[in-house]
Design an enzyme around this catalytic site. Structure first.
Site, PDB file in Angstrom:
ATOM      1  N   ALA A  82       0.825  -1.203   0.000  1.00  8.81           N
ATOM      2  CA  ALA A  82       0.000   0.000   0.000  1.00  8.81           C
ATOM      3  C   ALA A  82       0.867   1.264   0.000  1.00  8.81           C
ATOM      4  CB  ALA A  82      -0.900  -0.015   1.233  1.00  8.81           C
ATOM      5  N   SER A 109      -1.787  -3.010  -5.392  1.00  2.00           N
ATOM      6  CA  SER A 109      -2.641  -3.073  -4.201  1.00  2.00           C
ATOM      7  C   SER A 109      -3.954  -2.332  -4.401  1.00  2.00           C
ATOM      8  CB  SER A 109      -1.883  -2.455  -3.018  1.00  2.00           C
ATOM      9  OG  SER A 109      -2.751  -2.258  -1.921  1.00  2.00           O
ATOM     10  N   GLN A 131      -4.474  -6.754  -6.813  1.00  2.00           N
ATOM     11  CA  GLN A 131      -4.776  -7.339  -5.502  1.00  2.00           C
ATOM     12  C   GLN A 131      -6.126  -6.803  -5.056  1.00  2.00           C
ATOM     13  OE1 GLN A 131      -4.267  -5.243  -2.289  1.00  2.00           O
ATOM     14  NE2 GLN A 131      -5.559  -6.856  -1.409  1.00  2.00           N
ATOM     15  N   TYR A 133      -9.050  -6.377  -2.133  1.00  2.00           N
ATOM     16  CA  TYR A 133      -9.718  -6.434  -0.837  1.00  2.00           C
ATOM     17  C   TYR A 133     -11.207  -6.300  -1.128  1.00  2.00           C
ATOM     18  CZ  TYR A 133      -5.405  -5.781   1.916  1.00  2.00           C
ATOM     19  OH  TYR A 133      -4.183  -5.940   2.505  1.00  2.00           O
ATOM     20  N   THR A 159      -6.756 -11.206  -1.514  1.00  2.00           N
ATOM     21  CA  THR A 159      -6.050 -11.311  -0.230  1.00  2.00           C
ATOM     22  C   THR A 159      -7.024 -11.795   0.838  1.00  2.00           C
ATOM     23  OG1 THR A 159      -4.481  -9.603  -0.835  1.00  2.00           O
ATOM     24  CG2 THR A 159      -4.762 -10.013   1.515  1.00  2.00           C
ATOM     25  N   LYS A 225      -4.317 -15.114  -2.090  1.00  2.00           N
ATOM     26  CA  LYS A 225      -3.072 -14.641  -1.451  1.00  2.00           C
ATOM     27  C   LYS A 225      -3.227 -14.651   0.069  1.00  2.00           C
ATOM     28  CE  LYS A 225       0.070 -10.673  -1.177  1.00  2.00           C
ATOM     29  NZ  LYS A 225      -0.176 -10.096   0.150  1.00  2.00           N
ATOM     30  N   SER A 247       1.769 -17.048   1.927  1.00  2.00           N
ATOM     31  CA  SER A 247       2.113 -15.712   2.425  1.00  2.00           C
ATOM     32  C   SER A 247       1.544 -15.515   3.815  1.00  2.00           C
ATOM     33  CB  SER A 247       1.516 -14.654   1.477  1.00  2.00           C
ATOM     34  OG  SER A 247       1.673 -13.341   2.008  1.00  2.00           O
ATOM     35  N   HIS A 249       1.529 -12.223   4.797  1.00  2.00           N
ATOM     36  CA  HIS A 249       1.386 -10.773   4.676  1.00  2.00           C
ATOM     37  C   HIS A 249       2.649 -10.061   5.188  1.00  2.00           C
ATOM     38  CE1 HIS A 249      -2.210  -8.123   3.747  1.00  2.00           C
ATOM     39  NE2 HIS A 249      -1.329  -7.210   4.100  1.00  2.00           N
ATOM     40  N   ARG A 252       2.730  -9.210   8.967  1.00  2.00           N
ATOM     41  CA  ARG A 252       1.946  -8.053   9.447  1.00  2.00           C
ATOM     42  C   ARG A 252       0.578  -8.440   9.997  1.00  2.00           C
ATOM     43  NH1 ARG A 252       4.088  -3.289   7.153  1.00  2.00           N
ATOM     44  NH2 ARG A 252       2.154  -2.163   6.773  1.00  2.00           N
ATOM     45  N   ASP A 280       5.613 -15.608  -0.992  1.00  2.00           N
ATOM     46  CA  ASP A 280       6.277 -14.369  -0.570  1.00  2.00           C
ATOM     47  C   ASP A 280       6.612 -14.405   0.907  1.00  2.00           C
ATOM     48  OD1 ASP A 280       4.192 -13.228   1.040  1.00  2.00           O
ATOM     49  OD2 ASP A 280       3.386 -12.077  -0.643  1.00  2.00           O
ATOM     50  N   GLY A 282      10.061 -12.368   3.075  1.00  2.00           N
ATOM     51  CA  GLY A 282      11.478 -12.425   3.411  1.00  2.00           C
ATOM     52  C   GLY A 282      12.441 -12.504   2.248  1.00  2.00           C
ATOM     53  N   ARG A 284      15.080 -11.422   0.104  1.00  2.00           N
ATOM     54  CA  ARG A 284      16.063 -10.329   0.139  1.00  2.00           C
ATOM     55  C   ARG A 284      17.259 -10.608  -0.769  1.00  2.00           C
ATOM     56  NH1 ARG A 284      12.090  -9.047   2.414  1.00  2.00           N
ATOM     57  NH2 ARG A 284      11.854  -8.166   4.507  1.00  2.00           N
ATOM     58  N   ARG A 304       8.904  -5.744   0.641  1.00  2.00           N
ATOM     59  CA  ARG A 304       9.764  -4.681   1.176  1.00  2.00           C
ATOM     60  C   ARG A 304      11.005  -4.445   0.323  1.00  2.00           C
ATOM     61  NH1 ARG A 304       7.612  -7.309   5.452  1.00  2.00           N
ATOM     62  NH2 ARG A 304       6.474  -6.116   7.019  1.00  2.00           N
TER      63      ARG A 304
HETATM   64  C1  LIG Z   1       4.060  -1.707   3.802  1.00  2.00           C
HETATM   65  C2  LIG Z   1       3.343  -2.916   3.318  1.00  2.00           C
HETATM   66  C3  LIG Z   1       2.069  -2.782   2.781  1.00  2.00           C
HETATM   67  C4  LIG Z   1       1.391  -3.904   2.319  1.00  2.00           C
HETATM   68  N1  LIG Z   1       0.171  -3.741   1.732  1.00  2.00           N
HETATM   69  C5  LIG Z   1      -0.476  -4.829   1.233  1.00  2.00           C
HETATM   70  C6  LIG Z   1      -1.716  -4.673   0.541  1.00  2.00           C
HETATM   71  O1  LIG Z   1      -2.215  -3.566   0.378  1.00  2.00           O
HETATM   72  N2  LIG Z   1      -2.315  -5.807   0.091  1.00  2.00           N
HETATM   73  C7  LIG Z   1      -1.782  -7.055   0.248  1.00  2.00           C
HETATM   74  O2  LIG Z   1      -2.366  -8.045  -0.178  1.00  2.00           O
HETATM   75  N3  LIG Z   1      -0.596  -7.211   0.881  1.00  2.00           N
HETATM   76  C8  LIG Z   1       0.063  -6.141   1.355  1.00  2.00           C
HETATM   77  N4  LIG Z   1       1.286  -6.312   1.961  1.00  2.00           N
HETATM   78  C9  LIG Z   1       1.894  -7.652   2.011  1.00  2.00           C
HETATM   79  C10 LIG Z   1       2.757  -7.908   0.771  1.00  2.00           C
HETATM   80  O3  LIG Z   1       1.967  -8.056  -0.375  1.00  2.00           O
HETATM   81  C11 LIG Z   1       3.611  -9.189   0.907  1.00  2.00           C
HETATM   82  O4  LIG Z   1       2.787 -10.268   1.267  1.00  2.00           O
HETATM   83  C12 LIG Z   1       4.753  -9.046   1.913  1.00  2.00           C
HETATM   84  O5  LIG Z   1       5.275  -7.743   1.894  1.00  2.00           O
HETATM   85  C13 LIG Z   1       5.860 -10.047   1.610  1.00  2.00           C
HETATM   86  O6  LIG Z   1       6.896  -9.956   2.547  1.00  2.00           O
HETATM   87  P1  LIG Z   1       8.256  -9.118   2.308  1.00  2.00           P
HETATM   88  O7  LIG Z   1       7.908  -7.698   2.578  1.00  2.00           O
HETATM   89  O8  LIG Z   1       9.195  -9.698   3.300  1.00  2.00           O
HETATM   90  O9  LIG Z   1       8.670  -9.342   0.868  1.00  2.00           O
HETATM   91  C14 LIG Z   1       1.975  -5.198   2.431  1.00  2.00           C
HETATM   92  C15 LIG Z   1       3.264  -5.314   2.958  1.00  2.00           C
HETATM   93  C16 LIG Z   1       3.956  -4.201   3.393  1.00  2.00           C
HETATM   94  C17 LIG Z   1       5.341  -4.366   3.930  1.00  2.00           C
END
Ligand SMILES: Cc1cc2nc3c(=O)[nH]c(=O)nc-3n(C[C@H](O)[C@H](O)[C@H](O)COP(=O)(O)O)c2cc1C
Length: 355
Positions: A82, A109, A131, A133, A159, A225, A247, A249, A252, A280, A282, A284, A304
């Site tokens: 996002a 997103s 993606q 919601y 998602t 997802k 995943s 997320h 988060r 997804d 981690g 890097r 990230r």
């Molecule tokens: C700041 C941030 C915002 C995110 N926003 C969304 C989102 O809007 N929709 C969604 O499905 N996943 C969202 N995610 C999850 C990512 O799509 C993804 O699953 C995750 O970042 C993968 O891990 P990584 O950051 O270690 O690569 C978000 C992740 C982060 C870090």
């Protein structure tokens, strides 16, 4: 970009940390609860070992593949994250151009700071997905989906791991709020009379029937997802999904769940012959991508990592991250004795402590 050389992603992560607004840095970097899963997503890769093979007679390797029928020069999609414009003014458009240049794909997103049509305008050849919601008002959700399909998006990522927002201590500490006016798809929902604001911007009571209805009612493939357990991957396949993303997320949502790399193998084994298994969490390094491929992923999403590139240097920074990942992957495949992504499999990996 800066004069100091960017050799690894860590260099860019440090630069991003310096350049990001401290408030938004916490939002982008943070995870849920004690952030155990956030940390483990990265740390767990070190419990696996790639197997090096020699004298394989490989002149050069190909990293090309397809995801949902879309051709990619290497097996990576920029994950939906996002508020990219809060990382850098180049925003999602800059990210899209970077991904297109490198031959990656992108999943936009619902909470993007731009529209699907704007992405198509700047990167018409980019393999792109939306993606989703799901609002309680299915009609508005459907309109948002249709706008993306009309703009040439070729699949949806539903998602499913966010019926409620995870318990995010960092966001509470900085009193983070949901700046909905930055988000065209949310503004669109509001204009249709929806209160998109608050802790529940999505329908918390979504179930498998909705997935089935959605699959039957759209012409594009749907990926679920946010799957971590084999039972859910099987249900996704049974209800019409074309793929799943293993995943959590990015750590988060529910803290203390498995790091994704530990969940991947069993899911790929259970449904990999029926649906596309993506991964997804981690990523890097190119070697992280190689491990995910070896454990059964068709391709990975990175959240990230490209975000740090965008924050550090806009479109050019994002491109640098994607190039690093691509080149590291190509080198890894060569040293593993794999001429192509399709050659990578369980024979290329061992787990520490496994019999
Ligand atoms: C700041 C941030 C915002 C995110 N926003 C969304 C989102 O809007 N929709 C969604 O499905 N996943 C969202 N995610 C999850 C990512 O799509 C993804 O699953 C995750 O970042 C993968 O891990 P990584 O950051 O270690 O690569 C978000 C992740 C982060 C870090």
């Amino acid at each position: 970009m800066e004069a100091s050389p960017i050799i690894t992603l860590t260099d860019l992560e440090d630069l991003a940390a310096e350049r990001l607004d401290p408030h938004w840095r916490e939002y982008f970097a943070g995870g849920a609860g004690s952030e155990r899963t956030l940390r483990e997503n990265v740390a767990a890769f070190s419990r696996y070992r790639l197997r090096q093979r020699v004298l394989c007679g490989i002149e050069s390797v190909s990293t090309a593949t397809t995801v949902l029928g879309q051709e990619l020069a290497f097996p990576l999609l920029v994950a939906p994250t996002a508020y990219m414009r809060r990382a850098h003014e180049d925003g999602e458009e800059g990210m899209a151009r970077a991904a297109a240049t490198v031959g990656a794909g992108m999943c936009l997103s619902t909470f993007a700071t731009t529209s699907a049509a704007a992405i198509t305008a700047v990167a018409p050849n980019l393999p792109r997905f939306l993606q989703v919601y799901v609002y309680r008002d299915r009609g508005v959700t459907r309109e948002i989906i249709d706008m993306a399909i009309d703009a040439g998006f070729s699949g949806l990522f539903l998602t499913v791991d966010l019926p409620v927002v995870g318990s995010r201590d960092r966001e509470r500490r900085i009193a983070w709020e949901f700046p909905e006016d930055d988000l065209p798809m949310v503004v669109f929902a509001k204009e249709r009379g929806l209160d998109a604001h608050g802790t529940v911007p999505v329908d918390p009571a979504l179930d498998w029937n909705y997935l089935e209805q959605l699959c039957e009612s759209v012409t594009v493939p749907i990926v679920v997802k946010g799957v971590l357990e084999v039972e859910d991957a099987v249900l996704a396949a049974e209800h019409g999904a074309a793929g799943v993303v293993v995943s959590n997320h990015g750590g988060r949502q529910l803290d203390a769940v498995s790091p994704t790399i530990e969940a991947l193998g069993a899911i790929a084994e259970a449904v990999g012959d029926r649906v596309e298994v993506l991964f997804d969490g981690g990523i890097r390094r190119g070697t992280d991508i190689a491990l995910a491929l070896a454990l059964g992923a068709r391709a990975v999403l990175a959240g990230r990592a490209p975000l740090w590139g965008l924050a550090a240097g806009g479109e050019a920074g994002a491109r640098t991250v994607l190039e690093l990942l691509r080149d590291e992957l190509a080198t890894a495949l060569h040293l593993m004795g794999c001429a192509s992504v399709g050659d990578v499999g369980p024979q290329n990996v061992t787990r520490i402590g496994a019999a």
